[in-house]
Scaffold this motif. Structure first.
Motif, mmCIF file in Angstrom:
data_model
loop_
_atom_site.group_PDB
_atom_site.id
_atom_site.type_symbol
_atom_site.label_atom_id
_atom_site.label_comp_id
_atom_site.label_asym_id
_atom_site.label_seq_id
_atom_site.Cartn_x
_atom_site.Cartn_y
_atom_site.Cartn_z
ATOM 1 N N ARG A 57 -7.541 7.674 14.641
ATOM 2 C CA ARG A 57 -7.090 7.611 13.241
ATOM 3 C C ARG A 57 -6.511 6.220 12.943
ATOM 4 N N ASN A 92 -4.975 7.279 6.685
ATOM 5 C CA ASN A 92 -4.567 7.774 7.999
ATOM 6 C C ASN A 92 -3.069 7.618 8.253
ATOM 7 N N THR A 93 -2.316 7.367 7.211
ATOM 8 C CA THR A 93 -0.865 7.304 7.333
ATOM 9 C C THR A 93 -0.307 8.713 7.172
ATOM 10 N N CYS A 94 0.913 8.934 7.602
ATOM 11 C CA CYS A 94 1.550 10.243 7.449
ATOM 12 C C CYS A 94 1.807 10.522 5.974
ATOM 13 N N ASN A 95 2.415 9.567 5.305
ATOM 14 C CA ASN A 95 2.645 9.677 3.866
ATOM 15 C C ASN A 95 1.455 9.078 3.123
ATOM 16 N N PHE A 108 4.270 4.168 12.349
ATOM 17 C CA PHE A 108 2.929 3.782 11.912
ATOM 18 C C PHE A 108 2.950 3.417 10.429
ATOM 19 N N ASP A 109 3.564 4.270 9.603
ATOM 20 C CA ASP A 109 3.644 4.010 8.166
ATOM 21 C C ASP A 109 4.359 2.684 7.883
ATOM 22 N N ASP A 148 -2.876 6.306 17.954
ATOM 23 C CA ASP A 148 -3.969 7.284 17.909
ATOM 24 C C ASP A 148 -5.262 6.560 17.524
ATOM 25 N N HIS A 201 6.777 8.674 15.635
ATOM 26 C CA HIS A 201 5.634 7.788 15.858
ATOM 27 C C HIS A 201 4.812 7.598 14.574
ATOM 28 N N LEU A 202 4.748 8.611 13.719
ATOM 29 C CA LEU A 202 4.035 8.479 12.444
ATOM 30 C C LEU A 202 4.844 7.657 11.439
ATOM 31 N N CYS A 246 8.305 12.524 8.551
ATOM 32 C CA CYS A 246 7.234 12.397 9.533
ATOM 33 C C CYS A 246 7.835 12.282 10.931
#
Length: 166
Positions: A68, A87-90, A122-123, A65, A118-119, A115
């Motif tokens: 973000r 901009n992380t999920c957690n 990312f984390d 994304d 995909h999130l 999450c």
């Protein structure tokens, strides 16, 4: 005359497009422009602009994304140096120290929300990316770049002004 004008306009558009493309370059042209200090880290937020594995492959989990991007916010909270991964999920953060220009992060703390895949990737990629040797360089526009390199990858973060909260 009209054809000359068309050629000039087309040339202008091409040059403009090339100039715009050059502005997004992520290469660091000047290494180690200043020592890594708490002050230099906290002067800006640091937005990820490039992260590649040692084989040159983009770390795609970090770029799903573009609106973000992973952003690092270094700060001092109640006398302790902290970095927040934005901009992380957690919610993710770690303490850090700077000794002789070397950054050492404490264990990354994170909330444990479930999450989407995909999130979560990312984390995970974000936590890996901030572990490594920190240095500063400048990009082709002479702007500061934070470089984090570890055994598997290199990431570049551009300086962005911190937003003031009222």
């Amino acid at each position: 005359m009209k054809s000359t004008m068309k050629i000039m306009m087309a040339s202008t558009l091409v040059m403009s497009a090339l100039a715009t493309g050059c502005q997004t370059t992520t290469s660091v042209t000047k290494p180690a422009v200043q020592p890594v200090t708490v002050e230099t880290l906290e002067a800006n937020n640091w937005r990820l602009i490039d992260a590649k594995l040692n084989n040159g492959d983009l770390i795609e989990a970090l770029f799903f994304d573009p609106s973000r991007p992973l952003t690092l916010d270094f700060m001092t909270v109640e006398g302790r140096n902290m970095v927040s991964l934005m901009n992380t999920c957690n919610n993710m953060s770690a303490g850090y120290s700077v000794t002789n220009g070397e950054i050492e992060l404490s264990a990354i703390r994170s909330t444990r929300m479930a999450c989407p895949e995909h999130l979560a990737k990312f984390d995970s990629a974000a936590a890996t990316t901030v572990q490594g040797k920190y240095s500063f360089g400048k990009n082709s526009d002479n702007n500061p770049v934070l470089v984090i390199k570890n055994d598997n990858q290199t990431a570049h973060f551009k300086a962005v002004p911190k937003t003031k909260t009222p």
